[in-house]
Structures are given as structure tokens and as C-alpha cells.
Design a protein around this motif. Structure first.
Motif, short mmCIF file in Angstrom:
data_model
loop_
_atom_site.label_atom_id
_atom_site.label_comp_id
_atom_site.label_asym_id
_atom_site.label_seq_id
_atom_site.Cartn_x
_atom_site.Cartn_y
_atom_site.Cartn_z
N SER A 331 0.84 -1.19 0.00
CA SER A 331 0.00 0.00 0.00
C SER A 331 0.88 1.24 0.00
CB SER A 331 -0.90 0.00 1.24
OG SER A 331 -0.09 0.13 2.39
N ASN A 332 0.32 2.37 -0.33
CA ASN A 332 1.07 3.62 -0.29
C ASN A 332 0.23 4.73 0.34
OD1 ASN A 332 -0.76 4.33 -2.22
ND2 ASN A 332 0.70 4.45 -3.91
N TYR A 333 0.73 5.93 0.26
CA TYR A 333 0.05 7.09 0.86
C TYR A 333 -1.38 7.23 0.32
CZ TYR A 333 -0.06 11.97 2.60
OH TYR A 333 -0.34 13.14 3.26
N ALA A 334 -1.52 6.99 -0.99
CA ALA A 334 -2.84 7.13 -1.62
C ALA A 334 -3.80 6.04 -1.15
CB ALA A 334 -2.69 7.10 -3.14
N HIS A 364 -1.49 15.62 -4.76
CA HIS A 364 -2.02 14.42 -4.11
C HIS A 364 -3.50 14.61 -3.78
CE1 HIS A 364 -2.54 11.09 -1.31
NE2 HIS A 364 -2.97 11.95 -0.41
N PHE A 365 -3.83 15.75 -3.17
CA PHE A 365 -5.22 15.94 -2.75
C PHE A 365 -6.16 16.18 -3.94
CE2 PHE A 365 -3.16 16.45 1.38
CZ PHE A 365 -3.91 15.52 2.09
N THR A 371 -10.71 11.11 -7.31
CA THR A 371 -10.94 9.67 -7.22
C THR A 371 -12.16 9.39 -6.33
OG1 THR A 371 -8.56 9.33 -7.39
CG2 THR A 371 -9.87 7.45 -6.66
N THR A 372 -12.19 10.06 -5.19
CA THR A 372 -13.29 9.86 -4.25
C THR A 372 -14.63 10.24 -4.89
OG1 THR A 372 -11.76 10.43 -2.51
CG2 THR A 372 -14.07 10.37 -1.92
N VAL A 389 -6.42 22.46 2.91
CA VAL A 389 -5.92 23.75 3.39
C VAL A 389 -4.40 23.65 3.42
CG1 VAL A 389 -5.73 25.18 5.46
CG2 VAL A 389 -7.95 24.30 4.76
N TRP A 390 -3.73 24.46 2.62
CA TRP A 390 -2.28 24.34 2.54
C TRP A 390 -1.62 25.68 2.80
CZ3 TRP A 390 -0.29 27.31 -1.50
CH2 TRP A 390 -1.20 27.67 -2.50
#
Ligand code: ARG
Length: 599
Positions: A331-334, A364-365, A371-372, A389-390
């Protein structure tokens, strides 16, 4: 006419009422009309209605004439109470709304306490279940200055959401399942060190930090050690009990060390469900996304393509895929982030999820959210609001990312210690006669307040320069300046022998003089500022407002006698002081800053 908490709503309601009921207007225009109400240049008015112009244009009418007609109708029909508002037509067809002193006084009477204000704001988000994902640092590393922003911005946003009526769940999504654990387990075993024998978690974490560096150097020189590390990692991932214990001991000290920082920075966390928590929940993600034909296999990896993303991969043909499972099946971060969203929906019933990270994770987000969205659509699941929020980087005086002289990142604990030391100097200089214990308490509030305020007062998406002298100054847009105004109001009350918590003192308003009106005008802008801060999730809107309010208050105080004035004058001025204290205190609290009564 009702005095609404946000004056813009009073105006908005009146105009829509007019456009709904006035036969003549109804005949002229079909469809709805957006009045577009904005805060005006204070030289001319409080609010400006801008929507007449486009309406006139669409219907081929003269905008100034139309504005005049609307203005007249609003007052003639008494939809707008002319005791409360002064209306005028300006420029090419705007309608200016100026609040009269009676409006200001009534507003101040209606929203007379922190509770009354909160009663209003708490209706905004209607208990919306909101997961806020912060500060989410990776484990097994000491916190450095880079961890300041997620803690400070996250805590403030969480408080603002709570104040606005959201049901907030603070979830610390730590990175606790990385490949670094292979190397750490290898070197701990090699050296025979047991982590849970340490009393001081910060010290243990410092050791882990340096052991990791040592381990990677060793691995670079002896490739066979790298294989050992890889094997230790594999054993951990397969649930080997010895390695799991070692891993757990590292996570424990890491969490304990962070908790100590949270305490000092007044950061509150409800859950710490890190990446490891989702390790047995990712299989379902692969299955669902494959079955729904959202993900596809590619060289053993699992990827999701988003053709709407405009950044292209090397071949220039397709955008970057969202890689949700590594080639080796790991698995990874995603993958964990997809499992995390599902858990937050199913377990917490989240209606909104807010993620806090630095700017580097924007891609990434973007892919995670897309995807979601596609996944939930096919699954027929309600899509929660998803927000990233970055923020930018903290810079040194050379305008480069801040570092120590030897080029390392500055440890967060050392930064806090230095802030307190510097603040103590400032506080003792300013008030040498205070008892030492009190000086220390004040210094701590000033130090943490200054660190937080310097961060929150700059627009979060921009970088800012870290500057001790500026953040600890009593002049300018700083925490000490604002804290001092609060202390000053406390001292006014002490002198007048009044109690700030006595609710009977703050019910009479009849603002009259220029300075009183100016201060009242600023006070009623609080809901508008808060609303803007909430919708953009940018605390600097709030801090700028507090700074301006403090300035207007100082002007008022320097120009008007508060104590010793005629008793009815004293009463209304004391009330204004009280209200300023309330708004400044609420505001600083929403920034996560502790206030003090004396400085
Ligand atoms: N642990 C990550 C890091 O240090 C941040 C996690 C943010 N949250 C998330 N759900 N991805 O970069």
C-alpha cells in the motif's frame, strides 16, 4: 426592522422583500435578483449594493434612475427603516447604505455578550460533522519548525469551525507506517537498545532521530545491512510480534513527545489514527475501485487516471496517474488516504473533511478528491465536502527556508524555549514590579501568542519571514500589541472598580461622538469578518480585523475620557470598552492565543 447579527443580511432581506412584493418592479423584471452587497469604502458608507448595474443593463434601463427608484421604494415602503439606515445613490448606480448611530447602538445591545454572539455563530454550520486532519506529522522524527504551521493553523481553524457550529473531530493522521522502520528496527537490534526504557520521550525521540541517520549511513556503506533492514520491514508488515513491539515503542515515544508540544501550544487532538490503522482496510479499496472500473492494473501497480487534470506525464499524452498501490503490491500514501476517507464517512459520519498540509501535497489531494468523487458517485454514496488547506514556507532573514546556522532544521522545542526566554525579557522590562511567577505566566502567553500570531497573521498560502523582534514588538500587527489592549481594558475596569464579568454593565448603548461611532462601527463588522475567515479558512482575515479593532479602540481611548466622565457618558463608554474586550478575547481565542489580564 430586525437587527440581524450580520448587517448585510438585514439589507439583503429588505431588498428581496421589495423585489418580491412591489408590483411595479415585479412587472419590470423576471427571475431573481442578486443585490451583490459588499462592505463599502468607510469614507462613503458601510455597505454598497452593486447589483443594480447589471440588472439595469440586462433590462436596458438607466442604472442611476433605477437605483434611485429602488432607493425611494425601500424608504417609502418602510422596508428599510430610515431611523437605522441612511441610503444614497452613488457613482454609476450603486446604492450606499450607511448605518445610523441608532443601528449601531441596537446591534451592540442585541449581541451583548460572548454567549449572545456564539448563539448566532453556532447556527452557521448547523452541527455539520467535520473531520479536521491535522497536524499529522510523521513519527520517529523530532518536531522542527516546519511542524509549527500545521499545529497553529490547524488549531485555529478547528476552533473557528467549532465556534461556527460544526461538530468537529480532530484526527491526527500520523505517518507511522513508513519504510524507515526497517532501518530503525535493524539498528536498534544491532545496538541492543530498548526504547521503552527511557523516562523522557523527547530524549528517546532525539536518540531515534540520530539512530536513523546512523542506520542510513551504515546501509550506504554495507549493502547487506540494507537487506537486513528490508527484511525487518517485511517482518513488521507481516505482523512479526517482536518487530511489532519495537515499532510500537517508537510510536509511543513519538506520540508522547508530540503531546508535550501540543500541550505547550494548546493544541487539542481527539484521535490519532495514523497510516498503520488502515493497513488492513486497504484491500477493500483495491477491490471496490477495480470492480467499479475506476482503477486499472498497470505493471502490477494499481492506478486511477484523471484526464481532466491538466498536468501531463513525461510522455505528454496522459496526465499523471494516481498510483494507489505499489508495483510490489504494498500500500502507499494514496491507498491509506482512500481507506481513511471511507472510514471517516462510515465511522464518523463525516459530512466534511478538511486536510492540512503544506503546499507540496496539492497534487495528491487533487487526485484523491477526484478519485473519491468518481468512486462515491458509482457507489451511490453521499460525497462529503473535501477541502485541502495548505500553506507556504517559513523563511529566514535571507528569504530562504529557515535553518539553523549549520544548515539544519530548527527543533520546535528549542524554538518555543527561545520564544519564552525572549518574551520574559520583554515582559520584565515592561513591568518590572510584577511578581516573578506572574511575569512567567505572562511571558509564556506572550511567547506562544507571538509565535502563533506571526504565523496566522500572514496569508497562509504565502511564505513569511520569521523575525523575533517583529513578532515580540508591542507595536504593529503583533500578539503583544493585541494582548496589551486587552490588559489595558482590564486595567480601565480595575480603575473604575468595575468587574468585567458583571453582565449588567453592558446593556446601555447610545453611541454619539465620532470616536464612539467609529468604534461601534468596527465592532459590528465582527460577524462579517468571521464569516469571511470561515468560508476561506484563512485566519489572517480575523487577525487583520482584530488589529484594526485594537487601533480604533486606542484612538477612541486616547480621545475620549472613559472614567470620570459624566455618569451616563461613562456608562456607554465603559460598555464600549467591555464590548471591545469581548470581541478581542473571542478573536484571539479563535486564533488559539491565551490572553492575560495584566501585562
Ligand atoms: N503525514 C503526512 C506528512 O507528514 C501528512 C498527512 C496529511 N493527512 C492525510 N490524510 N494525508 O506529510
Amino acid at each position: 426592522m430586525e437587527i440581524s447579527f450580520n448587517p448585510i443580511h438585514s439589507i439583503d432581506r429588505a431588498i428581496s422583500l421589495l423585489f418580491k412584493n412591489d408590483a411595479e418592479l415585479l412587472q419590470q423584471f423576471k427571475g431573481s435578483f442578486d443585490p451583490v452587497i459588499r462592505v463599502a469604502d468607510p469614507k462613503f458608507a458601510d455597505f454598497q449594493v452593486n447589483g443594480i448595474l447589471p440588472l439595469a443593463k440586462k433590462n436596458r434601463l438607466n442604472p442611476v434612475q433605477l437605483a434611485n427608484t429602488v432607493c425611494k421604494k425601500l424608504t417609502d415602503s418602510q422596508t428599510i427603516d430610515s431611523n437605522l439606515f441612511e441610503l444614497s445613490v452613488a457613482g454609476p448606480g450603486f446604492i450606499n447604505f450607511k448605518l445610523k448611530a441608532s443601528y449601531l447602538s441596537k446591534w451592540l445591545e442585541s449581541y451583548s455578550s460572548a454567549q449572545a454572539i456564539q448563539q448566532e455563530t453556532s447556527q452557521w454550520l448547523n452541527k455539520e460533522i467535520t473531520v479536521i486532519d491535522f497536524p499529522s506529522a510523521n513519527t520517529a522524527k523530532q518536531a522542527h519548525i516546519g511542524h509549527l504551521r500545521p499545529m497553529v493553523i490547524g488549531e485555529s481553524i478547528a476552533r473557528i469551525l467549532e465556534f461556527s457550529g460544526a461538530t468537529v473531530i480532530r484526527d491526527n493522521h500520523i505517518g507511522d507506517w513508513g519504510t524507515n522502520f526497517g532501518s530503525l528496527i535493524m539498528i536498534l537490534k544491532k545496538k541492543g537498545i530498548t526504547i521503552n526504557e527511557f523516562e523522557n520521550p523527547a530524549e528517546a525521540l532525539e536518540l531515534i532521530d540520530s539512530l536513523y541517520k546512523e542506520a542510513t549511513t551504515l546501509e550506504n556503506n554495507n549493502p547487506e545491512l540494507r537487506d537486513i533492514s528490508r527484511n525487518e520491514l517485511l517482518k513488521l508488515q507481516n505482523g512479526d510480534s517482536e518487530n511489532t513491539l519495537i515499532w510500537q515503542s517508537i510510536i509511543d515515544v513519538s506520540n508522547q513527545a508530540f503531546e508535550k508540544l501540543f500541550e505547550q501550544l494548546a493544541v487539542k487532538i481527539d484521535y490519532t489514527l495514523g497510516e498503520s490503522f488502515y493497513k488492513d482496510k486497504v484491500q477493500r479499496i483495491y477491490d471496490e475501485l477495480l470492480t467499479l472500473e475506476i482503477a486499472e492494473k498497470s505493471d502490477g501497480a494499481l492506478v486511477v487516471w484523471h484526464n481532466e487534470i491538466k498536468k501531463f506525464a513525461k510522455d505528454n499524452k496522459r496526465p499523471f496517474p494516481f498510483n494507489i498501490r505499489k508495483k510490489d503490491g504494498a500500500s502507499n500514501y494514496a491507498s491509506t488516504d482512500l481507506a481513511t476517507i471511507l472510514y471517516r464517512i462510515e465511522h464518523f459520519k463525516a459530512q466534511s473533511v478538511i486536510y492540512l498540509t503544506d503546499s507540496r501535497q496539492q497534487d495528491h489531494f487533487e487526485q484523491l478528491f477526484l478519485t473519491t468523487k468518481k468512486w462515491f458517485q458509482k457507489k451511490d454514496y453521499p460525497l462529503p465536502k473535501l477541502k485541502h488547506v495548505w500553506w507556504g514556507t517559513i523563511l529566514g532573514s535571507d528569504n530562504k527556508p529557515i535553518k539553523t546556522k549549520s544548515g539544519e532544521s530548527i527543533k520546535l522545542q528549542l524554538l518555543i524555549d527561545e520564544a519564552i526566554e525572549r518574551a520574559l525579557k520583554v515582559v520584565t522590562e515592561k513591568n518590572p514590579s510584577l511578581p516573578v511567577e506572574e511575569q512567567r505566566t505572562i511571558a509564556k502567553a506572550v511567547a506562544i501568542g507571538a509565535l502563533k500570531y506571526a504565523d496566522l497573521s500572514s496569508n497562509r498560502t504565502q511564505d513569511y519571514v520569521f523575525d523575533w523582534d517583529r513578532m515580540l514588538s508591542f507595536e504593529g500587527n503583533t500578539a503583544p500589541y493585541l494582548l496589551y489592549v486587552i490588559a489595558r481594558i482590564n486595567s480601565i475596569f480595575r480603575k473604575a472598580d468595575l468587574d468585567l464579568s458583571d453582565s449588567s454593565i453592558n446593556h446601555h448603548f447610545d453611541v454619539r461622538t465620532t470616536y464612539e461611532i467609529q468604534l461601534a462601527r468596527k465592532l459590528i463588522q465582527f460577524p462579517i469578518t468571521l464569516n469571511q475567515t470561515l468560508s476561506d479558512l484563512r485566519p489572517h482575515f480575523l487577525s487583520t480585523y482584530l488589529f484594526e479593532l485594537a487601533g480604533v479602540f486606542n484612538t477612541f481611548y486616547n480621545n475620549e475620557k472613559v472614567i470620570d466622565a459624566d455618569s451616563s457618558i461613562q456608562q456607554r463608554r465603559i460598555s464600549l470598552c467591555h464590548r471591545t474586550h469581548t470581541v478581542l478575547s473571542i478573536g484571539l481565542n479563535l486564533l488559539g492565543i491565551t490572553t492575560v489580564d495584566r501585562m
